[in-house]
Design a protein around this motif. Structure first.
Motif, PDB file in Angstrom:
ATOM      1  N   MET A  83     -41.731  -7.939  -5.478  1.00  0.00           N
ATOM      2  CA  MET A  83     -41.563  -7.427  -6.835  1.00  0.00           C
ATOM      3  C   MET A  83     -42.914  -7.407  -7.561  1.00  0.00           C
ATOM      4  O   MET A  83     -43.268  -6.418  -8.207  1.00  0.00           O
ATOM      5  N   ASP A  84     -43.666  -8.469  -7.429  1.00  0.00           N
ATOM      6  CA  ASP A  84     -44.981  -8.529  -8.068  1.00  0.00           C
ATOM      7  C   ASP A  84     -45.919  -7.472  -7.503  1.00  0.00           C
ATOM      8  O   ASP A  84     -46.663  -6.826  -8.253  1.00  0.00           O
ATOM      9  N   ALA A  85     -45.880  -7.275  -6.186  1.00  0.00           N
ATOM     10  CA  ALA A  85     -46.728  -6.250  -5.564  1.00  0.00           C
ATOM     11  C   ALA A  85     -46.372  -4.868  -6.091  1.00  0.00           C
ATOM     12  O   ALA A  85     -47.261  -4.053  -6.375  1.00  0.00           O
ATOM     13  N   HIS A  86     -45.076  -4.597  -6.227  1.00  0.00           N
ATOM     14  CA  HIS A  86     -44.640  -3.311  -6.777  1.00  0.00           C
ATOM     15  C   HIS A  86     -45.126  -3.149  -8.219  1.00  0.00           C
ATOM     16  O   HIS A  86     -45.699  -2.116  -8.577  1.00  0.00           O
ATOM     17  N   ASN A  87     -44.899  -4.163  -9.032  1.00  0.00           N
ATOM     18  CA  ASN A  87     -45.258  -4.064 -10.448  1.00  0.00           C
ATOM     19  C   ASN A  87     -46.755  -3.935 -10.669  1.00  0.00           C
ATOM     20  O   ASN A  87     -47.186  -3.316 -11.644  1.00  0.00           O
ATOM     21  N   ASN A  88     -47.542  -4.503  -9.792  1.00  0.00           N
ATOM     22  CA  ASN A  88     -49.002  -4.437  -9.917  1.00  0.00           C
ATOM     23  C   ASN A  88     -49.608  -3.333  -9.063  1.00  0.00           C
ATOM     24  O   ASN A  88     -50.825  -3.185  -9.043  1.00  0.00           O
ATOM     25  N   GLY A  89     -48.752  -2.572  -8.369  1.00  0.00           N
ATOM     26  CA  GLY A  89     -49.232  -1.567  -7.432  1.00  0.00           C
ATOM     27  C   GLY A  89     -49.577  -0.228  -8.067  1.00  0.00           C
ATOM     28  O   GLY A  89     -49.397  -0.003  -9.267  1.00  0.00           O
ATOM     29  N   ALA A  90     -50.050   0.654  -7.221  1.00  0.00           N
ATOM     30  CA  ALA A  90     -50.551   1.956  -7.648  1.00  0.00           C
ATOM     31  C   ALA A  90     -49.490   2.800  -8.359  1.00  0.00           C
ATOM     32  O   ALA A  90     -49.792   3.443  -9.374  1.00  0.00           O
ATOM     33  N   ALA A  91     -48.271   2.804  -7.852  1.00  0.00           N
ATOM     34  CA  ALA A  91     -47.238   3.666  -8.436  1.00  0.00           C
ATOM     35  C   ALA A  91     -46.850   3.206  -9.837  1.00  0.00           C
ATOM     36  O   ALA A  91     -46.766   4.011 -10.767  1.00  0.00           O
ATOM     37  N   SER A  92     -46.600   1.913  -9.994  1.00  0.00           N
ATOM     38  CA  SER A  92     -46.225   1.404 -11.320  1.00  0.00           C
ATOM     39  C   SER A  92     -47.361   1.562 -12.313  1.00  0.00           C
ATOM     40  O   SER A  92     -47.143   1.990 -13.457  1.00  0.00           O
ATOM     41  N   GLN A  93     -48.556   1.250 -11.880  1.00  0.00           N
ATOM     42  CA  GLN A  93     -49.706   1.411 -12.772  1.00  0.00           C
ATOM     43  C   GLN A  93     -49.926   2.883 -13.114  1.00  0.00           C
ATOM     44  O   GLN A  93     -50.265   3.228 -14.248  1.00  0.00           O
ATOM     45  N   GLY A  94     -49.714   3.753 -12.127  1.00  0.00           N
ATOM     46  CA  GLY A  94     -49.834   5.192 -12.362  1.00  0.00           C
ATOM     47  C   GLY A  94     -48.806   5.704 -13.355  1.00  0.00           C
ATOM     48  O   GLY A  94     -49.092   6.587 -14.168  1.00  0.00           O
ATOM     49  N   PHE A  95     -47.579   5.143 -13.295  1.00  0.00           N
ATOM     50  CA  PHE A  95     -46.551   5.545 -14.256  1.00  0.00           C
ATOM     51  C   PHE A  95     -47.019   5.255 -15.676  1.00  0.00           C
ATOM     52  O   PHE A  95     -46.951   6.121 -16.555  1.00  0.00           O
ATOM     53  N   PHE A  96     -47.497   4.043 -15.913  1.00  0.00           N
ATOM     54  CA  PHE A  96     -47.908   3.689 -17.268  1.00  0.00           C
ATOM     55  C   PHE A  96     -49.159   4.435 -17.705  1.00  0.00           C
ATOM     56  O   PHE A  96     -49.302   4.760 -18.885  1.00  0.00           O
ATOM     57  N   ALA A  97     -50.030   4.766 -16.762  1.00  0.00           N
ATOM     58  CA  ALA A  97     -51.208   5.566 -17.115  1.00  0.00           C
ATOM     59  C   ALA A  97     -50.796   6.979 -17.532  1.00  0.00           C
ATOM     60  O   ALA A  97     -51.326   7.529 -18.495  1.00  0.00           O
ATOM     61  N   ALA A  98     -49.839   7.557 -16.819  1.00  0.00           N
ATOM     62  CA  ALA A  98     -49.422   8.937 -17.098  1.00  0.00           C
ATOM     63  C   ALA A  98     -48.438   9.035 -18.253  1.00  0.00           C
ATOM     64  O   ALA A  98     -48.473  10.001 -19.025  1.00  0.00           O
ATOM     65  N   ALA A  99     -47.535   8.053 -18.378  1.00  0.00           N
ATOM     66  CA  ALA A  99     -46.448   8.169 -19.353  1.00  0.00           C
ATOM     67  C   ALA A  99     -46.574   7.211 -20.535  1.00  0.00           C
ATOM     68  O   ALA A  99     -45.821   7.353 -21.502  1.00  0.00           O
ATOM     69  N   GLY A 100     -47.485   6.282 -20.472  1.00  0.00           N
ATOM     70  CA  GLY A 100     -47.573   5.246 -21.501  1.00  0.00           C
ATOM     71  C   GLY A 100     -47.613   5.760 -22.923  1.00  0.00           C
ATOM     72  O   GLY A 100     -46.919   5.248 -23.801  1.00  0.00           O
ATOM     73  N   GLU A 101     -48.393   6.788 -23.166  1.00  0.00           N
ATOM     74  CA  GLU A 101     -48.504   7.364 -24.514  1.00  0.00           C
ATOM     75  C   GLU A 101     -47.246   8.127 -24.904  1.00  0.00           C
ATOM     76  O   GLU A 101     -47.051   8.445 -26.072  1.00  0.00           O
TER      77      GLU A 101
END
Length: 98
Positions: free
Chosen positions: A63-81
């Motif tokens: 779970m931690d690997a997923h949350n800190n991984g490329a896909a989750s981080q990419g989601f917040f980079a693209a959709a965060g705003e």
């Protein structure tokens, strides 16, 4: 089995982008995260700005690997705003079925 449920609200007019970015996370997790057992995305039919995810992991490390991984981080980079407020996250350990 460790789980994570996220309640995500998109800003009006950003539903399609948030949906697309969540789907990218699911595709990435299925292809690249063996510890992610399931990644489900739902969109409220009466309020298309409201999304929920239900995520299942073999253990907390996955779970931690997923949350800190490329896909989750990419989601917040693209959709965060484009999100309307904070994401509500509930983590748990499944108790049934055992």
């Amino acid at each position: 089995m460790h789980t994570l449920t996220a309640i995500i609200r998109a800003r009006k007019g950003s539903e399609d982008l948030v949906r697309a970015e969540l789907l990218k996370v699911g595709v990435f997790a299925a292809a690249n995260e063996p510890g992610t057992v399931g990644f489900f995305v739902a969109q409220d039919p009466d309020d298309p700005c409201l999304f929920t995810t239900y995520e299942r992991f073999t253990d907390k490390a996955a779970m931690d690997a997923h949350n800190n991984g490329a896909a989750s981080q990419g989601f917040f980079a693209a959709a965060g705003e484009r999100l309307d407020g904070d994401v509500t996250v509930v983590t748990a350990v499944e108790v049934w079925p055992e």
